[in-house]
Design a protein around this motif. Structure first.
Motif, PDB file in Angstrom:
ATOM      1  N   ASP A 272      52.195   1.343  55.125  1.00  0.00           N
ATOM      2  CA  ASP A 272      51.589   2.674  55.213  1.00  0.00           C
ATOM      3  C   ASP A 272      51.348   3.297  53.843  1.00  0.00           C
ATOM      4  O   ASP A 272      50.469   4.157  53.691  1.00  0.00           O
ATOM      5  CB  ASP A 272      52.490   3.611  56.026  1.00  0.00           C
ATOM      6  N   LEU A 273      52.138   2.891  52.853  1.00  0.00           N
ATOM      7  CA  LEU A 273      52.074   3.531  51.536  1.00  0.00           C
ATOM      8  C   LEU A 273      52.432   2.522  50.453  1.00  0.00           C
ATOM      9  O   LEU A 273      53.493   1.897  50.493  1.00  0.00           O
ATOM     10  CB  LEU A 273      53.057   4.710  51.478  1.00  0.00           C
ATOM     11  N   THR A 274      51.534   2.365  49.494  1.00  0.00           N
ATOM     12  CA  THR A 274      51.822   1.522  48.325  1.00  0.00           C
ATOM     13  C   THR A 274      52.630   2.332  47.321  1.00  0.00           C
ATOM     14  O   THR A 274      52.376   3.523  47.118  1.00  0.00           O
ATOM     15  CB  THR A 274      50.503   1.027  47.696  1.00  0.00           C
ATOM     16  N   LEU A 275      53.605   1.674  46.698  1.00  0.00           N
ATOM     17  CA  LEU A 275      54.459   2.349  45.722  1.00  0.00           C
ATOM     18  C   LEU A 275      54.579   1.480  44.476  1.00  0.00           C
ATOM     19  O   LEU A 275      54.909   0.296  44.562  1.00  0.00           O
ATOM     20  CB  LEU A 275      55.850   2.600  46.318  1.00  0.00           C
ATOM     21  N   VAL A 276      54.308   2.072  43.307  1.00  0.00           N
ATOM     22  CA  VAL A 276      54.465   1.374  42.034  1.00  0.00           C
ATOM     23  C   VAL A 276      55.230   2.270  41.072  1.00  0.00           C
ATOM     24  O   VAL A 276      55.322   3.484  41.270  1.00  0.00           O
ATOM     25  CB  VAL A 276      53.099   0.967  41.411  1.00  0.00           C
ATOM     26  N   SER A 277      55.780   1.656  40.019  1.00  0.00           N
ATOM     27  CA  SER A 277      56.619   2.395  39.080  1.00  0.00           C
ATOM     28  C   SER A 277      56.202   2.146  37.643  1.00  0.00           C
ATOM     29  O   SER A 277      55.753   1.060  37.293  1.00  0.00           O
ATOM     30  CB  SER A 277      58.077   1.957  39.252  1.00  0.00           C
ATOM     31  N   PHE A 278      56.393   3.168  36.790  1.00  0.00           N
ATOM     32  CA  PHE A 278      56.339   2.956  35.343  1.00  0.00           C
ATOM     33  C   PHE A 278      57.782   2.743  34.912  1.00  0.00           C
ATOM     34  O   PHE A 278      58.606   3.649  35.005  1.00  0.00           O
ATOM     35  CB  PHE A 278      55.743   4.156  34.597  1.00  0.00           C
ATOM     36  N   ASP A 279      58.085   1.544  34.444  1.00  0.00           N
ATOM     37  CA  ASP A 279      59.401   1.095  34.037  1.00  0.00           C
ATOM     38  C   ASP A 279      60.046   0.311  35.179  1.00  0.00           C
ATOM     39  O   ASP A 279      59.893   0.623  36.356  1.00  0.00           O
ATOM     40  CB  ASP A 279      60.316   2.242  33.614  1.00  0.00           C
ATOM     41  N   ASP A 280      60.765  -0.713  34.782  1.00  0.00           N
ATOM     42  CA  ASP A 280      61.409  -1.610  35.738  1.00  0.00           C
ATOM     43  C   ASP A 280      62.867  -1.210  35.936  1.00  0.00           C
ATOM     44  O   ASP A 280      63.413  -0.360  35.219  1.00  0.00           O
ATOM     45  CB  ASP A 280      61.314  -3.048  35.220  1.00  0.00           C
ATOM     46  N   HIS A 281      63.492  -1.832  36.913  1.00  0.00           N
ATOM     47  CA  HIS A 281      64.906  -1.611  37.214  1.00  0.00           C
ATOM     48  C   HIS A 281      65.426  -2.917  37.813  1.00  0.00           C
ATOM     49  O   HIS A 281      64.718  -3.565  38.594  1.00  0.00           O
ATOM     50  CB  HIS A 281      65.065  -0.460  38.211  1.00  0.00           C
ATOM     51  N   PRO A 282      66.665  -3.332  37.467  1.00  0.00           N
ATOM     52  CA  PRO A 282      67.183  -4.600  38.014  1.00  0.00           C
ATOM     53  C   PRO A 282      67.149  -4.681  39.534  1.00  0.00           C
ATOM     54  O   PRO A 282      66.955  -5.766  40.100  1.00  0.00           O
ATOM     55  CB  PRO A 282      68.627  -4.625  37.495  1.00  0.00           C
ATOM     56  N   LEU A 283      67.295  -3.549  40.213  1.00  0.00           N
ATOM     57  CA  LEU A 283      67.307  -3.565  41.673  1.00  0.00           C
ATOM     58  C   LEU A 283      65.915  -3.693  42.285  1.00  0.00           C
ATOM     59  O   LEU A 283      65.790  -3.997  43.476  1.00  0.00           O
ATOM     60  CB  LEU A 283      67.985  -2.299  42.210  1.00  0.00           C
ATOM     61  N   PHE A 284      64.876  -3.472  41.488  1.00  0.00           N
ATOM     62  CA  PHE A 284      63.516  -3.548  42.034  1.00  0.00           C
ATOM     63  C   PHE A 284      63.162  -4.959  42.499  1.00  0.00           C
ATOM     64  O   PHE A 284      62.295  -5.134  43.342  1.00  0.00           O
ATOM     65  CB  PHE A 284      62.486  -3.079  40.997  1.00  0.00           C
ATOM     66  N   GLU A 285      63.831  -5.964  41.924  1.00  0.00           N
ATOM     67  CA  GLU A 285      63.543  -7.347  42.312  1.00  0.00           C
ATOM     68  C   GLU A 285      64.294  -7.768  43.573  1.00  0.00           C
ATOM     69  O   GLU A 285      63.951  -8.775  44.186  1.00  0.00           O
ATOM     70  CB  GLU A 285      63.894  -8.299  41.169  1.00  0.00           C
ATOM     71  N   VAL A 286      65.312  -7.011  43.953  1.00  0.00           N
ATOM     72  CA  VAL A 286      66.079  -7.360  45.154  1.00  0.00           C
ATOM     73  C   VAL A 286      65.808  -6.405  46.303  1.00  0.00           C
ATOM     74  O   VAL A 286      66.194  -6.658  47.439  1.00  0.00           O
ATOM     75  CB  VAL A 286      67.599  -7.403  44.853  1.00  0.00           C
ATOM     76  N   PHE A 287      65.136  -5.282  45.989  1.00  0.00           N
ATOM     77  CA  PHE A 287      64.778  -4.337  47.042  1.00  0.00           C
ATOM     78  C   PHE A 287      63.678  -4.944  47.915  1.00  0.00           C
ATOM     79  O   PHE A 287      62.875  -5.754  47.444  1.00  0.00           O
ATOM     80  CB  PHE A 287      64.289  -3.031  46.413  1.00  0.00           C
ATOM     81  N   SER A 288      63.643  -4.576  49.164  1.00  0.00           N
ATOM     82  CA  SER A 288      62.596  -5.081  50.061  1.00  0.00           C
ATOM     83  C   SER A 288      61.720  -3.917  50.525  1.00  0.00           C
ATOM     84  O   SER A 288      62.204  -3.012  51.201  1.00  0.00           O
ATOM     85  CB  SER A 288      63.233  -5.772  51.280  1.00  0.00           C
ATOM     86  N   PRO A 289      60.425  -3.924  50.161  1.00  0.00           N
ATOM     87  CA  PRO A 289      59.760  -4.933  49.331  1.00  0.00           C
ATOM     88  C   PRO A 289      60.086  -4.743  47.841  1.00  0.00           C
ATOM     89  O   PRO A 289      60.466  -3.663  47.417  1.00  0.00           O
ATOM     90  CB  PRO A 289      58.274  -4.648  49.587  1.00  0.00           C
ATOM     91  N   GLU A 290      59.909  -5.822  47.076  1.00  0.00           N
ATOM     92  CA  GLU A 290      60.097  -5.729  45.630  1.00  0.00           C
ATOM     93  C   GLU A 290      59.053  -4.782  45.044  1.00  0.00           C
ATOM     94  O   GLU A 290      57.910  -4.752  45.490  1.00  0.00           O
ATOM     95  CB  GLU A 290      59.975  -7.117  44.996  1.00  0.00           C
ATOM     96  N   ILE A 291      59.461  -4.015  44.016  1.00  0.00           N
ATOM     97  CA  ILE A 291      58.604  -2.949  43.489  1.00  0.00           C
ATOM     98  C   ILE A 291      57.731  -3.450  42.334  1.00  0.00           C
ATOM     99  O   ILE A 291      58.220  -4.043  41.363  1.00  0.00           O
ATOM    100  CB  ILE A 291      59.447  -1.755  43.019  1.00  0.00           C
ATOM    101  N   THR A 292      56.433  -3.200  42.442  1.00  0.00           N
ATOM    102  CA  THR A 292      55.476  -3.482  41.361  1.00  0.00           C
ATOM    103  C   THR A 292      55.674  -2.465  40.239  1.00  0.00           C
ATOM    104  O   THR A 292      55.827  -1.268  40.510  1.00  0.00           O
ATOM    105  CB  THR A 292      54.037  -3.417  41.898  1.00  0.00           C
ATOM    106  N   VAL A 293      55.666  -2.934  38.990  1.00  0.00           N
ATOM    107  CA  VAL A 293      56.021  -2.047  37.878  1.00  0.00           C
ATOM    108  C   VAL A 293      55.153  -2.243  36.647  1.00  0.00           C
ATOM    109  O   VAL A 293      54.529  -3.293  36.462  1.00  0.00           O
ATOM    110  CB  VAL A 293      57.500  -2.263  37.452  1.00  0.00           C
ATOM    111  N   VAL A 294      55.153  -1.209  35.808  1.00  0.00           N
ATOM    112  CA  VAL A 294      54.750  -1.329  34.404  1.00  0.00           C
ATOM    113  C   VAL A 294      56.046  -1.573  33.645  1.00  0.00           C
ATOM    114  O   VAL A 294      56.904  -0.696  33.584  1.00  0.00           O
ATOM    115  CB  VAL A 294      54.077  -0.048  33.880  1.00  0.00           C
ATOM    116  N   ARG A 295      56.219  -2.759  33.106  1.00  0.00           N
ATOM    117  CA  ARG A 295      57.480  -3.086  32.428  1.00  0.00           C
ATOM    118  C   ARG A 295      57.410  -2.721  30.952  1.00  0.00           C
ATOM    119  O   ARG A 295      56.479  -3.096  30.252  1.00  0.00           O
ATOM    120  CB  ARG A 295      57.810  -4.566  32.577  1.00  0.00           C
ATOM    121  N   GLN A 296      58.412  -1.982  30.491  1.00  0.00           N
ATOM    122  CA  GLN A 296      58.536  -1.665  29.075  1.00  0.00           C
ATOM    123  C   GLN A 296      59.399  -2.728  28.389  1.00  0.00           C
ATOM    124  O   GLN A 296      60.393  -3.175  28.958  1.00  0.00           O
ATOM    125  CB  GLN A 296      59.217  -0.309  28.882  1.00  0.00           C
ATOM    126  N   PRO A 297      59.080  -3.098  27.149  1.00  0.00           N
ATOM    127  CA  PRO A 297      59.918  -4.050  26.398  1.00  0.00           C
ATOM    128  C   PRO A 297      61.104  -3.322  25.768  1.00  0.00           C
ATOM    129  O   PRO A 297      61.147  -3.101  24.553  1.00  0.00           O
ATOM    130  CB  PRO A 297      58.948  -4.592  25.343  1.00  0.00           C
TER     131      PRO A 297
END
Length: 341
Positions: A272-297
């Motif tokens: 129903d809703l797409t969600l994306v983030s600026f900046d990553d988080h370790p839990l974003f890869e294990v959350f369902s669904p995994e979160i699309t991000v702009v990753r900062q170095p």
């Protein structure tokens, strides 16, 4: 068994040289022959000699401490993914150079002054790395007047002094373009306080990409970085604009607020809703669904800030006053095409 610490005097006697010669080798001062220097360095390594940093500091009028000011409370800073990662990267660089890292955080979100006063008192540090979120002209003036070495992480409003930052505008623009290419037209940007320079840059990236696509760039909402506040703001947004198909949350804390709001409103992500983030988080890869991000170095950000600070402290020239590092889009499962969902 009692262990006796090796001293400069011991090294001098073993190498059959003066204490001054050993001291020059330890401190990298010229005036010692190559063979003698090599012999002393070999002894230092074999005996695992550790110089007395406090004594060195007194001799060189250095504390061998650098400070890091995080312009938020300790509770907020250390519970985020960003600041601990940055702190770790800076500390690694400090340790490599024999420096300690002193951390100072604000007593309250509206009392950043306390972080500066605590760490500058008595000049216990030789240089500062400063989170630029709430860096004001008063702080800048004080540091410049005192000729105090510092580097900010993030641009300041006046862009004075040395800074290291990421391409906030470019990263936000690229993510917005990605959402548009996925078929989204009703996109909301949920971001932090508008007075922060990095927030302004992310807004510019979002607005620029929306305008290029001929879409309305006005759907921007500001919120504090508290999960509860983000949840309530998301509910307000989705009631005002139920046609929204994507929310671009400009920090991980805001992402958690959006997720909680979606759960309570029985809205499915990403169906129903797409969600994306600026900046990553370790839990974003294990959350369902995994979160699309702009990753900062973040590691490179901290490392570069420390390298710039040590150049300034050593009186060496900087190649450039401001360093901007690129971001990266990481596509995961929190996005869908609204036309086929």
């Amino acid at each position: 068994m009692k262990f006796v610490a090796i001293t400069i005097k011991d090294l001098a006697e073993l190498a059959n040289v003066s204490k001054g010669t050993v001291s020059r080798v330890i401190n990298g001062v010229p005036g010692v022959g190559a063979e003698t220097r090599k012999r002393i360095l070999k002894l230092i390594k074999e005996l695992d000699y550790q110089p007395n940093i406090s004594a060195q500091g007194l001799a060189a009028k250095r504390s061998y401490n650098i400070g890091m000011i995080i312009p938020h409370t300790g509770n907020y800073s250390l519970s985020s993914a960003y600041w601990p990662a940055l702190l770790t990267a800076v500390n690694e660089q400090a340790m490599e150079r024999g420096y300690n890292l002193l951390l100072s955080t604000a007593q309250a979100e509206d009392d950043v002054e306390s972080a500066y006063r605590m760490i500058l008192k008595g000049r216990r540090v030789d240089g500062l790395i400063i989170g630029a979120d709430q860096f004001g002209e008063k702080h800048l003036a004080e540091l410049l007047i005192k000729d105090f070495p510092f580097v900010t992480v993030g641009k300041t409003p006046s862009n004075s002094g040395c800074f290291v930052d990421v391409d906030n505008q470019g990263g936000a623009g690229q993510m917005t373009e990605y959402l548009i290419k996925q078929g989204h037209q009703k996109i909301i940007l949920l971001t932090g306080p508008p007075e922060y320079p990095y927030v302004q840059d992310r807004m510019r990236g979002f607005v620029g990409a929306m305008k290029v696509a001929g879409l309305s760039p006005e759907q921007i909402f500001h919120c504090s970085y508290e999960i509860q506040a983000a949840k309530e703001k998301t509910k307000e947004i989705l009631k005002l604009a139920p046609e929204t198909t994507a929310i671009f949350a400009a920090s991980p804390e805001l992402v958690w607020g959006v997720i909680k709001a979606a759960q309570e409103m029985k809205i499915s992500i990403p169906d129903d809703l797409t969600l994306v983030s600026f900046d990553d988080h370790p839990l974003f890869e294990v959350f369902s669904p995994e979160i699309t991000v702009v990753r900062q170095p973040i590691n490179e950000l901290g490392r570069t800030a420390a390298e710039q600070l040590f150049l300034i402290m050593d009186g060496k020239p900087l190649t450039k006053k401001g360093v901007i590092l690129p971001t990266q889009i990481i596509v995961r499962g929190s996005c869908t095409n609204p036309c086929i969902s």
